[in-house]
Scaffold this motif. Structure first.
Motif, PDB file in Angstrom:
ATOM      1  N   TYR A 157      -0.080   5.926  -8.421  1.00  0.00           N
ATOM      2  CA  TYR A 157       0.695   4.805  -7.905  1.00  0.00           C
ATOM      3  C   TYR A 157      -0.185   3.916  -7.032  1.00  0.00           C
ATOM      4  CZ  TYR A 157       4.489   2.233  -5.637  1.00  0.00           C
ATOM      5  OH  TYR A 157       5.320   1.249  -5.167  1.00  0.00           O
ATOM      6  N   LYS A 158      -0.379   2.694  -7.449  1.00  0.00           N
ATOM      7  CA  LYS A 158      -1.142   1.688  -6.711  1.00  0.00           C
ATOM      8  C   LYS A 158      -2.477   2.234  -6.190  1.00  0.00           C
ATOM      9  CE  LYS A 158       1.550  -1.342  -4.358  1.00  0.00           C
ATOM     10  NZ  LYS A 158       2.526  -1.744  -3.330  1.00  0.00           N
ATOM     11  N   ASP A 159      -3.221   2.828  -7.088  1.00  0.00           N
ATOM     12  CA  ASP A 159      -4.562   3.356  -6.771  1.00  0.00           C
ATOM     13  C   ASP A 159      -4.564   4.349  -5.618  1.00  0.00           C
ATOM     14  OD1 ASP A 159      -5.803   1.916  -8.809  1.00  0.00           O
ATOM     15  OD2 ASP A 159      -6.014   0.159  -7.539  1.00  0.00           O
ATOM     16  N   GLY A 160      -3.581   5.229  -5.589  1.00  0.00           N
ATOM     17  CA  GLY A 160      -3.573   6.297  -4.592  1.00  0.00           C
ATOM     18  C   GLY A 160      -2.998   5.919  -3.245  1.00  0.00           C
ATOM     19  N   GLU A 161      -2.197   4.888  -3.196  1.00  0.00           N
ATOM     20  CA  GLU A 161      -1.621   4.414  -1.938  1.00  0.00           C
ATOM     21  C   GLU A 161      -0.765   5.482  -1.252  1.00  0.00           C
ATOM     22  OE1 GLU A 161       1.888   1.434  -1.339  1.00  0.00           O
ATOM     23  OE2 GLU A 161       0.045   0.267  -1.525  1.00  0.00           O
ATOM     24  N   LEU A 162      -0.176   6.387  -2.041  1.00  0.00           N
ATOM     25  CA  LEU A 162       0.733   7.395  -1.478  1.00  0.00           C
ATOM     26  C   LEU A 162       0.030   8.672  -1.026  1.00  0.00           C
ATOM     27  CD1 LEU A 162       3.619   7.098  -4.106  1.00  0.00           C
ATOM     28  CD2 LEU A 162       3.432   5.983  -1.886  1.00  0.00           C
ATOM     29  N   LEU A 163      -1.266   8.759  -1.262  1.00  0.00           N
ATOM     30  CA  LEU A 163      -2.001   9.964  -0.875  1.00  0.00           C
ATOM     31  C   LEU A 163      -2.101  10.073   0.648  1.00  0.00           C
ATOM     32  CD1 LEU A 163      -4.917   9.929  -3.465  1.00  0.00           C
ATOM     33  CD2 LEU A 163      -2.954  11.474  -3.420  1.00  0.00           C
ATOM     34  N   ALA A 164      -1.853  11.263   1.145  1.00  0.00           N
ATOM     35  CA  ALA A 164      -2.022  11.552   2.559  1.00  0.00           C
ATOM     36  C   ALA A 164      -3.146  12.575   2.685  1.00  0.00           C
ATOM     37  CB  ALA A 164      -0.729  12.095   3.156  1.00  0.00           C
ATOM     38  N   PHE A 165      -4.066  12.348   3.582  1.00  0.00           N
ATOM     39  CA  PHE A 165      -5.219  13.240   3.728  1.00  0.00           C
ATOM     40  C   PHE A 165      -5.142  14.012   5.025  1.00  0.00           C
ATOM     41  CE2 PHE A 165      -6.626   9.661   1.093  1.00  0.00           C
ATOM     42  CZ  PHE A 165      -7.050  10.353  -0.027  1.00  0.00           C
ATOM     43  N   GLU A 166      -5.691  15.220   4.981  1.00  0.00           N
ATOM     44  CA  GLU A 166      -5.751  16.031   6.193  1.00  0.00           C
ATOM     45  C   GLU A 166      -6.834  15.484   7.098  1.00  0.00           C
ATOM     46  OE1 GLU A 166      -6.151  20.130   5.172  1.00  0.00           O
ATOM     47  OE2 GLU A 166      -4.168  20.189   4.235  1.00  0.00           O
TER      48      GLU A 166
END
Length: 167
Positions: A157-166
């Protein structure tokens, strides 16, 4: 090693799945808000023949139809249309099984529960005799596939906009 040297930071899976769920939960309501009948978009009209004398009209029929069509289109509905296309594009990039699981779970008018998805979704495999056989997924397997699908959706989704990183 410092944080700057990490090529692929570790994904916070729980937060990422929550972000994906938040976006997907809005799919059906957005779809309802922008659904119009086909009559709104009908710009054609049958040719009418008459033996009556023609009179001049100051109205522009085509312009009136277009005005009528856009009367129902708001800025919100245009945003919803764009967001729905973004969600659809991300879903299309997933494998068939992952796309179906997320679509059944979030994009249907009446979303399916995990056990209903397990009963509905079929898979095919080749057995030891080289023949195709049909199988159904277990509820536990659907839960694992759904978790994996949410992460993949977040990446797409939108080049990883929803990714959350530790951190």
């Amino acid at each position: 090693m410092t944080d700057l040297m990490v090529l692929f930071p570790k994904i916070n899976e729980r937060a990422t799945k929550n972000n994906a769920r938040d976006v997907l939960k809005n799919y059906a309501p957005m779809k309802r808000r922008i659904s119009y009948g086909d009559h709104v978009y009908d710009l054609t009209q049958a040719i009418q023949y008459s033996d009556m004398p023609k009179h001049q009209s100051s109205k522009n029929g085509q312009e009136n139809k277009i005005t009528k069509m856009f009367k129902y289109v708001s800025k919100d509905s245009m945003n919803y249309t764009r967001k729905l296309k973004e969600i659809d594009m991300a879903l299309e990039s997933l494998s068939d099984v992952h796309r179906k699981i997320l679509s059944y779970s979030y994009c249907e008018v009446n979303p399916y529960k995990v056990n209903e998805i397990a009963a509905k979704l079929k898979g095919y495999r080749i057995n030891e005799y080289g023949q195709y056989e049909e199988f159904y997924y277990s509820v536990k397997n659907i839960e694992k596939l759904k978790a994996s699908a949410l992460i993949q959706f977040a990446e797409a989704y939108k080049d990883g906009e929803l990714l959350a990183f530790e951190k």
